[in-house]
Scaffold this motif. Structure first.
Motif, PDB file in Angstrom:
ATOM      1  N   ALA A  52      45.640  53.205  36.763  1.00  0.00           N
ATOM      2  CA  ALA A  52      44.473  52.622  37.431  1.00  0.00           C
ATOM      3  C   ALA A  52      43.756  51.661  36.489  1.00  0.00           C
ATOM      4  CB  ALA A  52      43.519  53.714  37.907  1.00  0.00           C
ATOM      5  N   GLY A  53      43.638  52.046  35.228  1.00  0.00           N
ATOM      6  CA  GLY A  53      42.997  51.174  34.239  1.00  0.00           C
ATOM      7  C   GLY A  53      43.731  49.863  34.083  1.00  0.00           C
ATOM      8  N   GLN A  54      45.053  49.909  34.097  1.00  0.00           N
ATOM      9  CA  GLN A  54      45.847  48.678  33.984  1.00  0.00           C
ATOM     10  C   GLN A  54      45.662  47.788  35.207  1.00  0.00           C
ATOM     11  OE1 GLN A  54      49.891  49.830  33.138  1.00  0.00           O
ATOM     12  NE2 GLN A  54      49.347  50.688  31.150  1.00  0.00           N
ATOM     13  N   VAL A  55      45.631  48.384  36.387  1.00  0.00           N
ATOM     14  CA  VAL A  55      45.418  47.594  37.608  1.00  0.00           C
ATOM     15  C   VAL A  55      44.047  46.933  37.555  1.00  0.00           C
ATOM     16  CG1 VAL A  55      45.187  47.676  40.121  1.00  0.00           C
ATOM     17  CG2 VAL A  55      47.029  48.968  39.002  1.00  0.00           C
ATOM     18  N   HIS A  56      43.021  47.705  37.201  1.00  0.00           N
ATOM     19  CA  HIS A  56      41.678  47.127  37.110  1.00  0.00           C
ATOM     20  C   HIS A  56      41.608  46.038  36.051  1.00  0.00           C
ATOM     21  CE1 HIS A  56      39.469  49.360  40.067  1.00  0.00           C
ATOM     22  NE2 HIS A  56      39.903  50.511  39.593  1.00  0.00           N
ATOM     23  N   ALA A  57      42.267  46.234  34.914  1.00  0.00           N
ATOM     24  CA  ALA A  57      42.257  45.215  33.852  1.00  0.00           C
ATOM     25  C   ALA A  57      42.841  43.897  34.370  1.00  0.00           C
ATOM     26  CB  ALA A  57      43.025  45.710  32.633  1.00  0.00           C
ATOM     27  N   GLY A  58      43.913  43.983  35.131  1.00  0.00           N
ATOM     28  CA  GLY A  58      44.499  42.781  35.719  1.00  0.00           C
ATOM     29  C   GLY A  58      43.551  42.106  36.698  1.00  0.00           C
ATOM     30  N   LEU A  59      42.861  42.916  37.501  1.00  0.00           N
ATOM     31  CA  LEU A  59      41.887  42.356  38.445  1.00  0.00           C
ATOM     32  C   LEU A  59      40.719  41.715  37.698  1.00  0.00           C
ATOM     33  CD1 LEU A  59      41.788  45.079  41.253  1.00  0.00           C
ATOM     34  CD2 LEU A  59      42.995  42.886  41.280  1.00  0.00           C
ATOM     35  N   HIS A  60      40.303  42.318  36.594  1.00  0.00           N
ATOM     36  CA  HIS A  60      39.209  41.744  35.801  1.00  0.00           C
ATOM     37  C   HIS A  60      39.582  40.348  35.297  1.00  0.00           C
ATOM     38  CE1 HIS A  60      37.419  45.958  34.608  1.00  0.00           C
ATOM     39  NE2 HIS A  60      37.251  45.665  35.884  1.00  0.00           N
ATOM     40  N   VAL A  61      40.815  40.197  34.815  1.00  0.00           N
ATOM     41  CA  VAL A  61      41.268  38.894  34.316  1.00  0.00           C
ATOM     42  C   VAL A  61      41.251  37.866  35.449  1.00  0.00           C
ATOM     43  CG1 VAL A  61      43.271  37.623  33.418  1.00  0.00           C
ATOM     44  CG2 VAL A  61      42.631  39.829  32.417  1.00  0.00           C
ATOM     45  N   ARG A  62      41.802  38.245  36.587  1.00  0.00           N
ATOM     46  CA  ARG A  62      41.831  37.315  37.733  1.00  0.00           C
ATOM     47  C   ARG A  62      40.422  36.981  38.199  1.00  0.00           C
ATOM     48  NH1 ARG A  62      45.563  39.551  42.178  1.00  0.00           N
ATOM     49  NH2 ARG A  62      45.080  37.531  43.102  1.00  0.00           N
ATOM     50  N   LEU A  63      39.534  37.988  38.213  1.00  0.00           N
ATOM     51  CA  LEU A  63      38.153  37.782  38.633  1.00  0.00           C
ATOM     52  C   LEU A  63      37.451  36.785  37.721  1.00  0.00           C
ATOM     53  CD1 LEU A  63      35.733  38.539  40.446  1.00  0.00           C
ATOM     54  CD2 LEU A  63      35.353  40.507  38.932  1.00  0.00           C
ATOM     55  N   ARG A  64      37.572  36.985  36.416  1.00  0.00           N
ATOM     56  CA  ARG A  64      36.936  36.057  35.466  1.00  0.00           C
ATOM     57  C   ARG A  64      37.461  34.636  35.646  1.00  0.00           C
ATOM     58  NH1 ARG A  64      37.047  40.550  31.834  1.00  0.00           N
ATOM     59  NH2 ARG A  64      39.140  39.997  31.161  1.00  0.00           N
ATOM     60  N   THR A  65      38.763  34.497  35.821  1.00  0.00           N
ATOM     61  CA  THR A  65      39.374  33.173  35.981  1.00  0.00           C
ATOM     62  C   THR A  65      38.866  32.488  37.237  1.00  0.00           C
ATOM     63  OG1 THR A  65      41.353  33.889  34.790  1.00  0.00           O
ATOM     64  CG2 THR A  65      41.572  31.956  36.215  1.00  0.00           C
ATOM     65  N   LEU A  66      38.829  33.219  38.345  1.00  0.00           N
ATOM     66  CA  LEU A  66      38.377  32.646  39.615  1.00  0.00           C
ATOM     67  C   LEU A  66      36.904  32.260  39.568  1.00  0.00           C
ATOM     68  CD1 LEU A  66      40.302  35.073  41.957  1.00  0.00           C
ATOM     69  CD2 LEU A  66      40.635  32.587  41.870  1.00  0.00           C
ATOM     70  N   VAL A  67      36.073  33.143  39.013  1.00  0.00           N
ATOM     71  CA  VAL A  67      34.641  32.870  38.932  1.00  0.00           C
ATOM     72  C   VAL A  67      34.385  31.674  38.010  1.00  0.00           C
ATOM     73  CG1 VAL A  67      32.430  33.792  38.105  1.00  0.00           C
ATOM     74  CG2 VAL A  67      33.884  35.177  39.594  1.00  0.00           C
ATOM     75  N   ALA A  68      35.102  31.606  36.902  1.00  0.00           N
ATOM     76  CA  ALA A  68      34.943  30.473  35.983  1.00  0.00           C
ATOM     77  C   ALA A  68      35.315  29.156  36.669  1.00  0.00           C
ATOM     78  CB  ALA A  68      35.793  30.678  34.734  1.00  0.00           C
ATOM     79  N   ALA A  69      36.216  29.229  37.641  1.00  0.00           N
ATOM     80  CA  ALA A  69      36.622  28.037  38.406  1.00  0.00           C
ATOM     81  C   ALA A  69      35.672  27.763  39.570  1.00  0.00           C
ATOM     82  CB  ALA A  69      38.052  28.205  38.911  1.00  0.00           C
TER      83      ALA A  69
END
Length: 157
Positions: A52-69
């Motif tokens: 679960a931690g790995q899945v959330h970590a991946g979502l965190h990366v995608r979230l930061r990238t999308l928000v930064a864009a």
């Protein structure tokens, strides 16, 4: 313009994915915990904590990238605990984004009925045995306005 982020919150079977898809049709990018887990071959819930931690970590990366864009994002996961919601708020805080939590307020009998009908055919149809479904409902930490912006959404019948 600052990106908007919605955290869709509710127990399994509450209608989170349906609500998140509606926001997706309105222009949000949808990030789904269940879909990310399914893509990794994780089919049974609850996931082990490390997975679960790995899945959330991946979502965190995608979230930061999308928000930064500058993209608006809806995150579709149970957010069953305040700690889980706070973890996503912590990811967003350095970006100057305060997410809005959408709580799916679905009657427990409706949630249990929906879960009883699941067959395991896909990421939004994961089988949840009755005892686990009840434990999910009993352990769910309902968000409150002291956490930040909150919208209560009727979860249907």
């Amino acid at each position: 313009m600052t990106a908007r982020v919605v955290l869709v919150c509710g127990p399994a079977g509450a209608g989170k994915s349906t609500h998140a898809r509606a926001l997706e049709r309105a222009g949000y990018v949808r990030l789904s915990f269940d879909e990310a887990a399914w893509e990794q071959g994780l089919r049974e819930h609850p996931l082990p904590a490390d997975a679960a931690g790995q899945v959330h970590a991946g979502l965190h990366v995608r979230l930061r990238t999308l928000v930064a864009a500058g993209r608006d994002v809806v995150v579709d996961t149970s957010f069953w605990s305040r700690a889980s919601r706070d973890a996503y708020r912590a990811v967003l805080a350095p970006l100057g984004v305060v997410p809005v939590t959408h709580l799916l307020a679905t009657p427990p009998d409706v949630v249990l009925r929906r879960l009883a009908g699941r067959t395991g055919s896909g990421p939004h149809d994961v089988v949840v045995p009755p005892a686990l479904a009840r434990a999910y409902l009993d352990g769910f930490e309902v968000p409150t306005e002291d956490e930040g912006p909150l919208v209560v959404v009727a979860g249907g019948a």
